[in-house]
Design a protein around this motif. Structure first.
Motif, PDB file in Angstrom:
ATOM      1  N   SER A 294       0.828  -1.211   0.000  1.00  0.00           N
ATOM      2  CA  SER A 294       0.000   0.000   0.000  1.00  0.00           C
ATOM      3  C   SER A 294       0.858   1.255   0.000  1.00  0.00           C
ATOM      4  N   VAL A 295       1.926   1.247   0.791  1.00  0.00           N
ATOM      5  CA  VAL A 295       2.819   2.414   0.829  1.00  0.00           C
ATOM      6  C   VAL A 295       3.475   2.634  -0.530  1.00  0.00           C
ATOM      7  N   LEU A 296       3.953   1.581  -1.163  1.00  0.00           N
ATOM      8  CA  LEU A 296       4.575   1.704  -2.490  1.00  0.00           C
ATOM      9  C   LEU A 296       3.591   2.259  -3.512  1.00  0.00           C
ATOM     10  N   THR A 297       2.348   1.835  -3.433  1.00  0.00           N
ATOM     11  CA  THR A 297       1.323   2.351  -4.348  1.00  0.00           C
ATOM     12  C   THR A 297       1.162   3.852  -4.177  1.00  0.00           C
ATOM     13  N   TRP A 298       1.122   4.303  -2.931  1.00  0.00           N
ATOM     14  CA  TRP A 298       0.987   5.740  -2.674  1.00  0.00           C
ATOM     15  C   TRP A 298       2.234   6.506  -3.116  1.00  0.00           C
ATOM     16  N   ILE A 299       3.410   5.924  -2.937  1.00  0.00           N
ATOM     17  CA  ILE A 299       4.635   6.606  -3.362  1.00  0.00           C
ATOM     18  C   ILE A 299       4.578   6.930  -4.854  1.00  0.00           C
ATOM     19  N   LEU A 300       4.165   5.942  -5.663  1.00  0.00           N
ATOM     20  CA  LEU A 300       4.091   6.194  -7.108  1.00  0.00           C
ATOM     21  C   LEU A 300       3.016   7.214  -7.446  1.00  0.00           C
ATOM     22  N   LYS A 301       1.941   7.208  -6.672  1.00  0.00           N
ATOM     23  CA  LYS A 301       0.889   8.199  -6.872  1.00  0.00           C
ATOM     24  C   LYS A 301       1.408   9.609  -6.556  1.00  0.00           C
ATOM     25  N   TYR A 302       2.059   9.762  -5.407  1.00  0.00           N
ATOM     26  CA  TYR A 302       2.556  11.079  -5.010  1.00  0.00           C
ATOM     27  C   TYR A 302       3.656  11.579  -5.947  1.00  0.00           C
ATOM     28  N   LEU A 303       4.544  10.691  -6.379  1.00  0.00           N
ATOM     29  CA  LEU A 303       5.584  11.112  -7.320  1.00  0.00           C
ATOM     30  C   LEU A 303       4.985  11.524  -8.660  1.00  0.00           C
ATOM     31  N   GLY A 455      -9.357   9.599  -6.134  1.00  0.00           N
ATOM     32  CA  GLY A 455     -10.085   9.220  -4.936  1.00  0.00           C
ATOM     33  C   GLY A 455      -9.394   8.076  -4.226  1.00  0.00           C
ATOM     34  N   ILE A 456     -10.034   7.624  -3.158  1.00  0.00           N
ATOM     35  CA  ILE A 456      -9.459   6.605  -2.292  1.00  0.00           C
ATOM     36  C   ILE A 456     -10.466   5.488  -2.076  1.00  0.00           C
ATOM     37  N   GLN A 457      -9.961   4.257  -2.001  1.00  0.00           N
ATOM     38  CA  GLN A 457     -10.797   3.119  -1.642  1.00  0.00           C
ATOM     39  C   GLN A 457     -10.223   2.505  -0.370  1.00  0.00           C
ATOM     40  N   TYR A 458     -11.076   1.794   0.345  1.00  0.00           N
ATOM     41  CA  TYR A 458     -10.670   1.258   1.641  1.00  0.00           C
ATOM     42  C   TYR A 458     -10.958  -0.227   1.683  1.00  0.00           C
ATOM     43  N   GLY A 459      -9.922  -1.008   1.965  1.00  0.00           N
ATOM     44  CA  GLY A 459     -10.144  -2.451   1.942  1.00  0.00           C
ATOM     45  C   GLY A 459      -9.153  -3.280   2.719  1.00  0.00           C
ATOM     46  N   PRO A 460      -8.864  -3.020   3.985  1.00  0.00           N
ATOM     47  CA  PRO A 460      -9.249  -1.852   4.780  1.00  0.00           C
ATOM     48  C   PRO A 460      -8.253  -0.711   4.668  1.00  0.00           C
ATOM     49  N   PHE A 461      -7.027  -0.972   4.169  1.00  0.00           N
ATOM     50  CA  PHE A 461      -6.046   0.095   4.095  1.00  0.00           C
ATOM     51  C   PHE A 461      -6.436   1.079   2.998  1.00  0.00           C
ATOM     52  N   PRO A 462      -6.249   2.379   3.231  1.00  0.00           N
ATOM     53  CA  PRO A 462      -6.577   3.359   2.195  1.00  0.00           C
ATOM     54  C   PRO A 462      -5.584   3.308   1.047  1.00  0.00           C
ATOM     55  N   VAL A 463      -6.083   3.146  -0.160  1.00  0.00           N
ATOM     56  CA  VAL A 463      -5.244   3.120  -1.361  1.00  0.00           C
ATOM     57  C   VAL A 463      -5.958   3.895  -2.468  1.00  0.00           C
ATOM     58  N   PRO A 464      -5.224   4.376  -3.480  1.00  0.00           N
ATOM     59  CA  PRO A 464      -5.876   5.066  -4.595  1.00  0.00           C
ATOM     60  C   PRO A 464      -6.909   4.163  -5.266  1.00  0.00           C
ATOM     61  N   LYS A 465      -7.953   4.771  -5.778  1.00  0.00           N
ATOM     62  CA  LYS A 465      -9.050   4.018  -6.405  1.00  0.00           C
ATOM     63  C   LYS A 465      -8.559   3.142  -7.548  1.00  0.00           C
ATOM     64  N   ARG A 466      -9.214   1.990  -7.657  1.00  0.00           N
ATOM     65  CA  ARG A 466      -8.926   0.990  -8.682  1.00  0.00           C
ATOM     66  C   ARG A 466      -7.476   0.497  -8.607  1.00  0.00           C
TER      67      ARG A 466
END
Length: 490
Positions: A294-303, A455-466
């Protein structure tokens, strides 16, 4: 979150009044049954217990966690009561209270999870204990994740990266799914070493079945995710016992955490039991898998969303890559220590995304905290997310700004891996696998978010949609050569 007994919206509205009436009655009964001996003027914290049994679980796992916590903080303050996953809970959102629970008076709050979590991971895992047994386990786990041990893992983790990156080229990937595959491979490497037993190959499928039911409501009924997960857990235990038996009989018990656990003896020269080893192996895989992905997914999103930060990170990594090429060698541990800006990007992502919104503790006796009563047996949840998003500690908290970590944050305001004796022992491994992936991804590839849905989805950790769909392309050869880089075929 998977809930197999979902009710229709109309039906929910029709019975909500009845549920709230019952919930009030249940809360009243809890108050009547509280342990005696406390001053009558020591109240429970304010808050809502939600529906009977379900409590506010559905809201917690389906709402934006920032909204869930901030709404209750506005209404009740920095300490409030609620009811999630079948347990009465006290949530706290100040650094001072978090320090009391996690550090200064940690002996009054044992680490715990709801019973359903303990059943799935295993009751003898390190997370659920304190005292001598916990200390012994933590020493063993930490020995696998200290810098001295991780130095030898850089090459193996890099091999995993170079194997998976070419499969992403010229296609649209579901970032979260791909990061889960990567994090799982690293978790298996850290748990079992470089072995390739057939039993180990079978663990993957069983683990995924277990994972699907981990955050479901604990309804142990045929067909529910929880029942399927518990069936997978039983089979997983049997498979692990075969691996453990084979390793015990082998003269060389191989590497990874499994080898460390099997070789351990206490002061009386007693080995850990098979169930103790199995529960802690499963626990480490849980801890090292979903959250890191989940953290790696957000890193690529933020970059992606902050091109100036991406450009700076790429420049840092290209300088390191240039030196590696000139020396004609592989990436090393010392190289990763030179990734200062990339490390701050990871720190800021851990703060901004706050994948672990809270942790579970349980009061081992009646405790008075900041003027409120916490009854024995109630869960206590320090809210990392609320603290990480407090403007008093992190100005403009919603802004992604790695430069804020050029100065160390105030004590007890930044706790992405927890705090105190029960903080995550695998934090350095998580950071290392992020740095290695980012090194190769930024120097050789470009990526772009597909679609304009945010947007964000929860399952349960918050991650970018899709799961953050990304189009991955290899940089043009001329661009790489201009930077002095060779394009690795993996």
């Amino acid at each position: 979150m998977e809930i197999s007994l979902l009710l229709s919206t109309g039906f929910l509205h029709g019975i909500s009044s009845l549920f709230h009436l019952i919930s009030s009655l249940v809360s009243f009964l809890w108050l009547c049954l509280l342990p005696r001996g406390h001053p009558k003027d020591t109240p429970l914290p304010p808050g809502s217990m939600g529906w009977p049994y379900i409590g506010e679980t559905l809201k917690l796992y389906t709402e934006n966690p920032n909204t869930f916590f901030s709404n209750r903080q506005k209404g009740y303050g920095d300490i409030f009561k609620t009811h999630i996953l079948g347990c009465p809970c006290i949530m706290i959102s100040s650094p001072e209270a978090a320090k009391i629970v996690l550090v200064s008076q940690a002996n009054l709050f044992k680490p715990t999870y709801p019973p359903s979590k303990e059943k799935m991971i295993g009751p003898e895992a390190i997370f659920f204990h304190q005292g001598e047994y916990h200390s012994r386990l933590k020493r063993l786990v930490q020995s696998s994740f200290l810098p001295a041990a991780l130095r030898g893992s850089v090459s193996e983790i890099e091999k995993i990266v170079l194997r998976i990156l070419p499969s992403w080229e010229d296609t649209t990937i579901n970032t979260l799914k791909e990061m889960k595959k990567y994090a799982f491979d690293v978790a298996m490497l850290s748990a079992f070493g470089g072995g390739s037993d057939l039993e180990i190959q079978g663990i993957k499928q069983l683990y995924h079945s277990l994972e699907k039911g981990y955050n479901s409501m604990p309804f142990n009924l045929p067909g529910t995710p929880f029942r399927k997960a518990m069936t997978a857990r039983k089979l997983l235990n049997e498979t692990l016992r075969k691996v453990i038996e084979k390793r015990r009989q082998s003269e060389k018990q191989s590497g990874g955490l499994l080898g460390v656990l099997l070789g351990s003896k206490d002061q009386k020269l007693n080995h850990l039991s098979d169930s103790q080893v199995a529960d802690n192996i499963i626990g480490v895989i849980f801890a090292a898998h979903d959250t890191t992905a989940s953290v790696l997914t957000w890193i690529l999103k933020y970059l992606h969303d902050n091109p100036e930060v991406l450009e700076a990170v790429t420049s840092e990594q290209e300088k390191i890559r240039q030196q590696i090429i000139e020396d004609d060698r592989e990436l090393t541990w010392d190289d990763t220590r030179k990734m200062a800006l990339t490390s701050r990007v990871i720190q800021e992502t851990l703060r901004t995304a706050s994948i672990l919104s809270f942790t579970f503790r349980e009061a081992v006796q009646d405790v008075e905290l900041q003027g409120y009563l916490i009854p024995k047996g109630w869960k206590v949840l320090p809210l990392f997310r609320s603290i990480h998003h407090c403007a008093d500690f992190f100005p403009q908290p919603e802004k992604f700004d790695p430069s804020r970590f050029e100065v160390p944050p105030r004590p007890n305001t930044y706790m992405p891996f927890g705090n105190g004796v029960h903080s995550c022992p695998g934090s350095e491994l998580a950071k290392l696998e992020m740095l290695i992936l980012l090194h190769h991804l930024t120097t050789v590839y470009r990526w772009k978010v597909e679609g304009d849905e945010d947007g964000i989805q929860y399952g349960p950790f918050p991650v970018p949609k899709r799961g953050l769909p990304l189009k991955i392309k290899r940089k043009a050869q001329e661009e790489n050569l201009k930077s002095g880089l060779k394009i690795s075929s993996g």
